[in-house]
Design a protein around this motif. Structure first.
Motif, PDB file in Angstrom:
ATOM      1  N   LEU A 118       0.830  -1.209   0.000  1.00 38.58           N
ATOM      2  CA  LEU A 118       0.000   0.000   0.000  1.00 38.58           C
ATOM      3  C   LEU A 118       0.864   1.259   0.000  1.00 38.58           C
ATOM      4  N   GLY A 119       2.061   1.151   0.569  1.00 33.54           N
ATOM      5  CA  GLY A 119       2.970   2.290   0.586  1.00 33.54           C
ATOM      6  C   GLY A 119       3.835   2.400  -0.653  1.00 33.54           C
ATOM      7  N   HIS A 120       3.683   1.462  -1.588  1.00 38.14           N
ATOM      8  CA  HIS A 120       4.480   1.492  -2.817  1.00 38.14           C
ATOM      9  C   HIS A 120       3.995   2.625  -3.730  1.00 38.14           C
ATOM     10  N   PRO A 121       4.903   3.318  -4.397  1.00 34.18           N
ATOM     11  CA  PRO A 121       4.499   4.431  -5.284  1.00 34.18           C
ATOM     12  C   PRO A 121       3.534   4.020  -6.391  1.00 34.18           C
ATOM     13  N   LYS A 122       3.525   2.748  -6.757  1.00 37.66           N
ATOM     14  CA  LYS A 122       2.656   2.297  -7.841  1.00 37.66           C
ATOM     15  C   LYS A 122       1.272   1.846  -7.370  1.00 37.66           C
ATOM     16  N   ALA A 123       1.017   1.906  -6.064  1.00 38.23           N
ATOM     17  CA  ALA A 123      -0.283   1.480  -5.535  1.00 38.23           C
ATOM     18  C   ALA A 123      -1.376   2.455  -5.964  1.00 38.23           C
ATOM     19  N   LYS A 124      -2.369   1.951  -6.681  1.00 35.60           N
ATOM     20  CA  LYS A 124      -3.467   2.784  -7.187  1.00 35.60           C
ATOM     21  C   LYS A 124      -4.779   2.559  -6.438  1.00 35.60           C
ATOM     22  N   GLY A 125      -4.897   1.416  -5.780  1.00 31.05           N
ATOM     23  CA  GLY A 125      -6.145   1.123  -5.088  1.00 31.05           C
ATOM     24  C   GLY A 125      -6.002  -0.089  -4.191  1.00 31.05           C
ATOM     25  N   TYR A 143      -6.675   1.518   8.549  1.00 30.46           N
ATOM     26  CA  TYR A 143      -5.655   2.458   9.026  1.00 30.46           C
ATOM     27  C   TYR A 143      -4.432   2.475   8.112  1.00 30.46           C
ATOM     28  N   GLU A 144      -4.046   1.320   7.612  1.00 30.93           N
ATOM     29  CA  GLU A 144      -2.906   1.268   6.689  1.00 30.93           C
ATOM     30  C   GLU A 144      -3.221   2.021   5.402  1.00 30.93           C
ATOM     31  N   THR A 145      -4.451   1.869   4.925  1.00 29.11           N
ATOM     32  CA  THR A 145      -4.855   2.550   3.693  1.00 29.11           C
ATOM     33  C   THR A 145      -4.893   4.057   3.891  1.00 29.11           C
ATOM     34  N   ILE A 146      -5.445   4.495   5.020  1.00 32.30           N
ATOM     35  CA  ILE A 146      -5.484   5.929   5.320  1.00 32.30           C
ATOM     36  C   ILE A 146      -4.064   6.480   5.423  1.00 32.30           C
ATOM     37  N   TYR A 147      -3.199   5.751   6.100  1.00 33.36           N
ATOM     38  CA  TYR A 147      -1.819   6.208   6.304  1.00 33.36           C
ATOM     39  C   TYR A 147      -1.126   6.480   4.965  1.00 33.36           C
ATOM     40  N   HIS A 148      -1.358   5.587   3.997  1.00 32.84           N
ATOM     41  CA  HIS A 148      -0.668   5.714   2.707  1.00 32.84           C
ATOM     42  C   HIS A 148      -1.478   6.490   1.667  1.00 32.84           C
ATOM     43  N   ALA A 182      -8.485  10.514  -0.174  1.00 35.28           N
ATOM     44  CA  ALA A 182      -7.609   9.579   0.535  1.00 35.28           C
ATOM     45  C   ALA A 182      -6.340  10.287   1.007  1.00 35.28           C
ATOM     46  N   MET A 183      -5.787  11.148   0.166  1.00 32.53           N
ATOM     47  CA  MET A 183      -4.583  11.894   0.540  1.00 32.53           C
ATOM     48  C   MET A 183      -4.880  12.910   1.642  1.00 32.53           C
ATOM     49  N   ARG A 184      -6.077  13.490   1.612  1.00 34.97           N
ATOM     50  CA  ARG A 184      -6.464  14.432   2.668  1.00 34.97           C
ATOM     51  C   ARG A 184      -6.519  13.715   4.020  1.00 34.97           C
ATOM     52  N   LEU A 185      -7.107  12.523   4.034  1.00 33.46           N
ATOM     53  CA  LEU A 185      -7.150  11.739   5.268  1.00 33.46           C
ATOM     54  C   LEU A 185      -5.744  11.348   5.718  1.00 33.46           C
ATOM     55  N   SER A 186      -4.887  11.054   4.747  1.00 27.72           N
ATOM     56  CA  SER A 186      -3.508  10.688   5.072  1.00 27.72           C
ATOM     57  C   SER A 186      -2.772  11.852   5.724  1.00 27.72           C
ATOM     58  N   ARG A 187      -2.972  13.047   5.196  1.00 24.77           N
ATOM     59  CA  ARG A 187      -2.313  14.223   5.780  1.00 24.77           C
ATOM     60  C   ARG A 187      -2.797  14.462   7.211  1.00 24.77           C
ATOM     61  N   LEU A 188      -4.092  14.281   7.431  1.00 28.79           N
ATOM     62  CA  LEU A 188      -4.633  14.432   8.788  1.00 28.79           C
ATOM     63  C   LEU A 188      -4.031  13.393   9.730  1.00 28.79           C
ATOM     64  N   HIS A 189      -3.883  12.177   9.221  1.00 25.63           N
ATOM     65  CA  HIS A 189      -3.348  11.081  10.025  1.00 25.63           C
ATOM     66  C   HIS A 189      -1.880  11.319  10.390  1.00 25.63           C
ATOM     67  N   HIS A 190      -1.136  11.914   9.460  1.00 25.37           N
ATOM     68  CA  HIS A 190       0.285  12.157   9.690  1.00 25.37           C
ATOM     69  C   HIS A 190       0.549  13.400  10.542  1.00 25.37           C
TER      70      HIS A 190
END
Length: 238
Positions: free
Chosen positions: A72-79, A90-95, A151-159
């Motif tokens: 999920l943290g790989h740059p090529k992960a699309k979904g 949580y892993e999905t939100i993180y990445h 998804a990226m917005r949630l990730s920023r909040l999580h980080h």
């Protein structure tokens, strides 16, 4: 596995896992899912221990286990196609990866409902879905920027935390060591006797109260009945 991931090119990869409790599916359902995945340009890494589906495409690999968090943290992960387990969420939100939710039981429907409300997931019903339903859901989360942005917005909040989780864990480990076990943080339950811990004294008291109440009510009823019978006999004699 890395070679397969890198071979995805610009289309990227999609991680697929229904959790450790779902090891296989019916042959019909597995073939339906495999045929949907085969119609997209992405490469799929599917955690699946069941019989290999007859409709499995060249773009899909089956694995008994996958390093889910790393993928999920790989740059090529699309979904991420997920059952909606808490750890996976949580892993999905993180990445910051959008997801297709396939909830089945327990907290999974609620978790996916929350992600839908946040605009980071599309849900499909595993019992009624068709090949087209899954295919459309995949294309939606991968091709529409709306889901990736959320998804990226949630990730920023999580980080966005004052202290990194690793640093916080190190601090508390050192804190406990420095204060020789930090006994002041121990729950008071550790000082209770076994019958207090299981509330047997409270249960015993409540049972005694109930028994006393039942006894008094029974005695009152018997007294009233006897009084009524005696009164009836007295009237008959008169």
């Amino acid at each position: 596995m890395e070679e397969f991931v890198q071979s995805s090119g610009e289309d990227g990869i999609v991680v697929f896992s229904l959790g450790s409790m779902v090891k296989n599916l019916t042959e019909e359902k597995a073939n339906l899912i495999a045929s949907s995945l085969a119609q997209t340009p992405q490469k799929f890494l599917w955690r699946y221990k069941g019989k290999k589906p007859a409709t499995l495409g060249a773009n899909t690999r089956l694995y008994d286990w996958i390093p889910q968090n790393d993928l999920l943290g790989h740059p090529k992960a699309k979904g991420f196609i997920t059952h909606g387990g808490t750890n996976g969420i949580y892993e999905t939100i993180y990445h910051g990866v959008p997801m297709v939710g396939v909830p089945m039981f327990a907290d999974q429907p609620d978790n996916i409902a929350h992600m839908k409300a946040k605009g980071a997931a599309v849900e499909v019903n595993i019992n009624t879905m068709t090949s087209a339903d899954l295919l459309n859901a995949l294309r939606t989360v991968i091709n529409e920027p709306f889901y990736k942005e959320n998804a990226m917005r949630l990730s920023r909040l999580h980080h966005d935390q004052p202290v990194k989780p690793l640093d916080r864990a190190v601090f508390w480990i050192e804190f406990v060591m420095h204060h020789k076990g930090a006994k002041h943080l121990r729950p008071a339950a550790h000082n209770l006797t076994w019958f207090q811990y299981h509330s047997l004294d409270v249960i015993g008291f409540l049972l005694a109260c109930v028994a006393t109440a039942v006894f008094l009510v029974t005695k009152c009823c018997l007294f009233s009945c006897l009084k009524f019978v005696k009164t009836g006999k007295k009237k008959k004699r008169e």
